[in-house]
Design a protein around this motif. Structure first.
Motif, PDB file in Angstrom:
ATOM      1  N   GLU A 168       1.034  -1.353   0.249  1.00 30.65           N
ATOM      2  CA  GLU A 168      -0.132   0.055   0.328  1.00 30.65           C
ATOM      3  C   GLU A 168       1.384   0.890  -0.067  1.00 30.65           C
ATOM      4  O   GLU A 168       2.196   1.153   0.376  1.00 30.65           O
ATOM      5  N   ARG A 189      -2.556  12.676  -6.735  1.00 34.42           N
ATOM      6  CA  ARG A 189      -3.510  11.752  -6.000  1.00 34.42           C
ATOM      7  C   ARG A 189      -2.316  10.529  -6.396  1.00 34.42           C
ATOM      8  O   ARG A 189      -1.639  10.693  -6.705  1.00 34.42           O
ATOM      9  N   ASN A 190      -3.235  10.047  -5.362  1.00 34.09           N
ATOM     10  CA  ASN A 190      -2.598   8.619  -4.576  1.00 34.09           C
ATOM     11  C   ASN A 190      -2.703   7.482  -5.576  1.00 34.09           C
ATOM     12  O   ASN A 190      -3.758   7.432  -6.571  1.00 34.09           O
ATOM     13  N   TYR A 191      -1.882   6.433  -5.945  1.00 28.79           N
ATOM     14  CA  TYR A 191      -2.111   5.875  -6.871  1.00 28.79           C
ATOM     15  C   TYR A 191      -3.963   4.483  -6.506  1.00 28.79           C
ATOM     16  O   TYR A 191      -3.384   4.292  -4.809  1.00 28.79           O
ATOM     17  N   VAL A 192      -4.584   4.196  -6.920  1.00 30.17           N
ATOM     18  CA  VAL A 192      -5.488   3.676  -6.732  1.00 30.17           C
ATOM     19  C   VAL A 192      -5.191   2.064  -7.992  1.00 30.17           C
ATOM     20  O   VAL A 192      -5.640   2.387  -8.979  1.00 30.17           O
ATOM     21  N   GLU A 193      -5.565   1.200  -7.569  1.00 33.73           N
ATOM     22  CA  GLU A 193      -6.061  -0.216  -8.386  1.00 33.73           C
ATOM     23  C   GLU A 193      -6.402   0.087  -9.433  1.00 33.73           C
ATOM     24  O   GLU A 193      -7.977   0.293  -9.005  1.00 33.73           O
ATOM     25  N   GLU A 195      -7.667   2.327 -11.631  1.00 31.26           N
ATOM     26  CA  GLU A 195      -7.365   3.707 -12.409  1.00 31.26           C
ATOM     27  C   GLU A 195      -6.583   4.109 -13.660  1.00 31.26           C
ATOM     28  O   GLU A 195      -5.168   4.333 -13.565  1.00 31.26           O
TER      29      GLU A 195
END
Length: 236
Positions: A168, A189-193, A195
């Motif tokens: 994470e 933005r944080n990484y989002v699987e 996206e």
């Protein structure tokens, strides 16, 4: 000794600091979308990484020093990419000699100019091997060396064991890479699987920046997001 142990030893003997194995089953759709259905035939990826030299990366803010930028382009990019390609070739030959299929993927070759991407995401393999997380800079961030690592990948059907699982994000509220980017290519933005990359990163801005430098007779070198990440910078 297992085939995986033998491969690990060969990699270490050839200057690799990171050797891992990723189970690709959870990323099939992404792999096919980026590189085509042929790549989905391989259940595993071997991820190998070489750490960049800190004294070279630490000079990246010296934008007026041609020698500093040349050192980065040559030693931290061209030379290490070549080393990675040689290592993945050696490992792939060894896998094939043991009766399995192996597809070494170039460490730094683009196949799609419109999407500005390679055939396969090396950072995805490293992420799924348990080496780190995808940062706000869209780079693979390792806990010990931050993004100061270059990666290459071998796809294979050899019976290997995954070395870890995805980590994470630990970026938290840090936005150092976002702030230092000269063309504001990152959204923060944080990484989002699942996206799209475009939600976090405008690759065209980087592309245009490099072209502008070349047109002005400058070395097309940046790397400031690699330099600034606190996970890679030395403390004290």
């Amino acid at each position: 000794m297992s085939l995986q142990d033998e491969l690990n030893n060969i990699a270490l003997e050839n200057g690799v600091q990171y050797f891992g194995v990723a189970d690709l089953s959870e990323a099939t759709d992404f792999i096919v979308e980026q590189g085509g259905s042929d790549l989905s035939a391989y259940p595993y990826a071997i991820s190998v990484g070489i750490r960049l030299m800190d004294p070279i990366v630490d000079k990246l803010t010296h934008r007026d020093e041609k020698a500093a930028l040349l050192n980065y382009k040559h030693h931290a990019y061209d030379v290490i990419n070549s080393r990675l390609d040689v290592i993945t070739s050696i490992l792939s030959s060894y896998i094939q000699d043991n009766g399995y299929a192996a597809l070494p993927l170039p460490s730094s070759k683009r196949i799609d100019d419109e999407r500005i991407c390679a055939q396969f995401s090396h950072k995805l393999a490293a992420h799924l091997s348990g080496f780190g997380w995808i940062g706000k800079s869209c780079l693979l961030i390792t806990p010990d060396n931050g993004p100061r690592v270059r990666w290459a990948t071998i796809l294979t059907d050899s019976p290997l064991k995954p070395t870890g699982s995805s980590i994470e994000s630990r970026c938290g509220t840090c936005n150092e890479c976002v702030k230092i980017c000269p063309v504001q290519a990152f959204t923060g933005r944080n990484y989002v699987e699942g996206e799209s990359r475009e939600m976090r990163y405008d690759a065209k801005k980087c592309e245009d920046y490099f072209k502008e430098m070349e047109n002005n007779g400058q070395l097309a070198v940046c790397g400031l997001c690699v330099y600034v990440c606190p996970h890679g910078r030395k403390k004290g």
